[in-house]
Every structure is written in structure tokens, then in C-alpha cells.
Design an enzyme around this catalytic site. Structure first.
Site, PDB file in Angstrom:
ATOM      1  N   SER A  12      72.354  -5.526  38.677  1.00  0.00           N
ATOM      2  CA  SER A  12      71.739  -5.588  37.353  1.00  0.00           C
ATOM      3  C   SER A  12      72.045  -4.316  36.588  1.00  0.00           C
ATOM      4  CB  SER A  12      70.226  -5.768  37.469  1.00  0.00           C
ATOM      5  OG  SER A  12      69.607  -5.557  36.208  1.00  0.00           O
ATOM      6  N   HIS A  37      74.923  -8.879  36.407  1.00  0.00           N
ATOM      7  CA  HIS A  37      73.671  -9.474  35.943  1.00  0.00           C
ATOM      8  C   HIS A  37      73.152  -8.695  34.732  1.00  0.00           C
ATOM      9  CE1 HIS A  37      70.078 -11.988  36.656  1.00  0.00           C
ATOM     10  NE2 HIS A  37      69.366 -10.926  36.314  1.00  0.00           N
ATOM     11  N   ASP A  39      70.032  -8.424  32.203  1.00  0.00           N
ATOM     12  CA  ASP A  39      68.628  -8.766  31.989  1.00  0.00           C
ATOM     13  C   ASP A  39      68.264  -8.607  30.516  1.00  0.00           C
ATOM     14  OD1 ASP A  39      67.491  -9.386  34.624  1.00  0.00           O
ATOM     15  OD2 ASP A  39      68.040  -7.331  35.132  1.00  0.00           O
ATOM     16  N   MET A  41      65.518  -8.922  27.669  1.00  0.00           N
ATOM     17  CA  MET A  41      64.068  -8.952  27.504  1.00  0.00           C
ATOM     18  C   MET A  41      63.724  -8.758  26.032  1.00  0.00           C
ATOM     19  SD  MET A  41      62.981  -6.519  30.712  1.00  0.00           S
ATOM     20  CE  MET A  41      63.886  -6.581  32.261  1.00  0.00           C
ATOM     21  N   HIS A  70      70.451 -13.367  32.051  1.00  0.00           N
ATOM     22  CA  HIS A  70      69.097 -13.818  32.369  1.00  0.00           C
ATOM     23  C   HIS A  70      68.212 -13.588  31.159  1.00  0.00           C
ATOM     24  CE1 HIS A  70      65.321 -13.160  35.145  1.00  0.00           C
ATOM     25  NE2 HIS A  70      65.199 -14.190  34.328  1.00  0.00           N
ATOM     26  N   MET A  72      64.962 -13.436  29.534  1.00  0.00           N
ATOM     27  CA  MET A  72      63.501 -13.324  29.651  1.00  0.00           C
ATOM     28  C   MET A  72      62.943 -13.231  28.240  1.00  0.00           C
ATOM     29  SD  MET A  72      63.253 -10.796  32.961  1.00  0.00           S
ATOM     30  CE  MET A  72      64.910 -10.118  32.810  1.00  0.00           C
ATOM     31  N   MET A 141      62.156 -15.407  40.865  1.00  0.00           N
ATOM     32  CA  MET A 141      61.733 -14.031  40.628  1.00  0.00           C
ATOM     33  C   MET A 141      60.867 -13.554  41.793  1.00  0.00           C
ATOM     34  SD  MET A 141      63.114 -13.220  37.758  1.00  0.00           S
ATOM     35  CE  MET A 141      62.319 -11.618  37.628  1.00  0.00           C
ATOM     36  N   GLY A 146      60.179  -8.203  33.748  1.00  0.00           N
ATOM     37  CA  GLY A 146      59.906  -7.250  32.679  1.00  0.00           C
ATOM     38  C   GLY A 146      60.283  -5.823  32.975  1.00  0.00           C
ATOM     39  N   ASP A 177      65.921 -12.455  42.213  1.00  0.00           N
ATOM     40  CA  ASP A 177      65.900 -11.330  41.273  1.00  0.00           C
ATOM     41  C   ASP A 177      64.616 -10.537  41.471  1.00  0.00           C
ATOM     42  OD1 ASP A 177      66.112  -9.554  39.189  1.00  0.00           O
ATOM     43  OD2 ASP A 177      66.399 -11.067  37.627  1.00  0.00           O
ATOM     44  N   GLY A 179      63.475  -6.566  43.646  1.00  0.00           N
ATOM     45  CA  GLY A 179      63.141  -5.919  44.903  1.00  0.00           C
ATOM     46  C   GLY A 179      64.127  -6.142  46.022  1.00  0.00           C
ATOM     47  N   GLY A 199      69.260  -3.990  41.365  1.00  0.00           N
ATOM     48  CA  GLY A 199      69.456  -2.951  40.361  1.00  0.00           C
ATOM     49  C   GLY A 199      69.475  -1.572  40.981  1.00  0.00           C
TER      50      GLY A 199
END
Length: 231
Positions: A12, A37, A39, A41, A70, A72, A141, A146, A177, A179, A199
Site C-alpha cells: 500500500s 495498492h 488506498d 479515502m 481501493h 473507501m 478488511m 481509514g 487489507d 495488519g 503497508g
């Protein structure tokens, strides 16, 4: 973009150096990243604000693998064409982001992209039974969306296992996605996931001047996941 169930690592860029995206992307791909990836937001659906279509268009020439976008964001539909035009290969929308997710998935495919469906940690898989023939990827997720760097939510392991059984032999990727580390990657690979977004676990300890750390991190995540699959 062909389909296979091999383990794919998708760093990410939320954890990359925002001032040097081009070199960061080239570095992670050279060091073994399978997908990139992105992200997105909106500060509304999730409590953060990141990238829009112009940024995606700017980094597209640097991505030689798969651009995995992705979203969000809410609403979604009016932005699909912009991200498709920016060069996305995969566009993922959240089940929770709007009332007509079937139409959203149709619109993503209609724009020429692979269609992804994301599920928040508190969302079950019961609602997706009638959507499976409209999706190419399901993103589970394993943190609340976020923010990067959150702790992995272990309750999602069982969700992935049930989702894998529900998918059967359909050509649908299961993406994780949140952790992902060498410690959590095998848990998800064993449960049935094949695309692992990471990430901070990829970018930690490295830089474009010292990209070998990126390669070591990617290799460690991949090796742990692949070892879990053969047990």
C-alpha cells in the site's frame, strides 16, 4: 490481468514517501511486489483524506504490474469512470458505501476494470451470496478502514475461511487489507486468501536509496504465507 491463486503481495503506497511516489513504486516492483495498492479515502466514509484520480493518473506510468484501487468513499458511482480513466486495473468499492452495490459492481466492470467488493470487520458475508457472479475480488478488511498501521483483527480469519468455501471454484481473489505482517500473513493464506495488502510491514526500514529492505520485507511476508498453504 490473468487469474491465479498464487500468493500476491500488494504494498500500500499509503506507507510510501508521498513526495517520491514514482521512485517508491518502481522500487517496490523491482523488489518483488505483485500489485500496487492505492488506498483512496474521502474524509467522509472514513476519517481520513488521501488520493484522487489525478494522483492515480500521475502514478500510473510508473506501475508495470497491477494498479489496485481501493475506494473507501461514499458515494462511489460518480467517481468510477474517473478512476478507470486514471488507469486502475482493479476498482474495489465497499458493500457498506451505498444502497445499490450490485449496480456499482456492474459500473466498474462496464468501465473496463476488475470489480472488487470490500467488507468492513463488522460486516458478515451473508449479504454477498447474490453478488458473487459480479465480482472479481473480495477485500476483507482486517482493520477498520481509514488509517494505516492498525492492529490485525483476528476474528476475520474465520470470515475468510467461510468466504473461501462460499466462493468455491469461481475465479475470485480474496484480498486481505490491514495488519498484514510475516506473523499474520500465514493465518490468512491458510484460511484461503491470495492477495495480501501490506503497508508499514513492506516499507519499514527501507527507502528508495535502500530498497533491499523492501525486498526483504516482501519476501518474508510471501514466504510465511506460502509455507502456511502447504501445511
Amino acid at each position: 490481468m490473468s487469474f491465479d491463486r498464487s500468493i500476491k503481495i500488494a504494498p500500500s503506497i499509503l506507507s510510501a514517501d508521498f513526495a517520491d511516489f514514482g521512485r517508491e513504486i518502481r522500487a517496490i516492483e523491482a523488489q518483488g511486489a505483485d500489485w500496487v495498492h492505492v488506498d483512496v479515502m474521502d474524509g467522509h466514509f472514513v476519517p481520513n483524506l488521501t488520493f484522487g484520480p489525478p494522483l492515480c493518473k500521475a502514478i500510473r506510468p510508473h506501475i508495470k504490474t497491477v494498479m489496485d484501487v481501493h475506494l473507501m468513499i461514499s458515494p462511489v458511482d460518480q467517481y468510477i469512470d474517473a478512476y478507470a480513466d486514471a488507469g486502475a486495473d482493479v476498482i474495489t468499492a465497499h458493500l457498506e458505501a451505498g444502497p445499490h452495490i450490485h449496480r456499482t459492481l456492474q459500473a466498474i466492470r462496464g468501465a473496463g476494470c476488475k470489480a472488487g467488493l470490500a467488507l468492513n470487520p463488522g460486516t458478515g458475508i451473508e449479504q454477498i451470496d447474490y453478488l458473487l457472479d459480479q465480482v472479481d475480488l473480495i477485500c476483507v478488511m482486517t482493520v477498520n478502514p481509514g488509517f494505516g498501521g492498525q492492529k490485525f483483527i483476528h476474528s476475520q480469519i474465520d470470515k475468510v475461511r467461510k468466504l473461501r468455501a462460499m466462493i468455491g471454484d469461481r475465479p475470485i481473489h480474496i484480498e486481505i487489507d490491514g495488519g498484514i505482517t510475516p506473523e499474520t500473513a500465514p493465518l490468512m493464506a491458510e484460511a484461503g486468501a491470495d492477495v495480501l495488502v501490506a503497508g508499514s510491514a513492506v516499507f519499514k526500514g527501507g527507502s528508495v536509496e535502500q530498497p533491499e529492505a523492501y525486498g526483504a520485507n516482501i519476501a518474508a511476508i510471501r514466504a510465511a504465507a506460502e509455507a502456511a498453504r502447504v501445511k
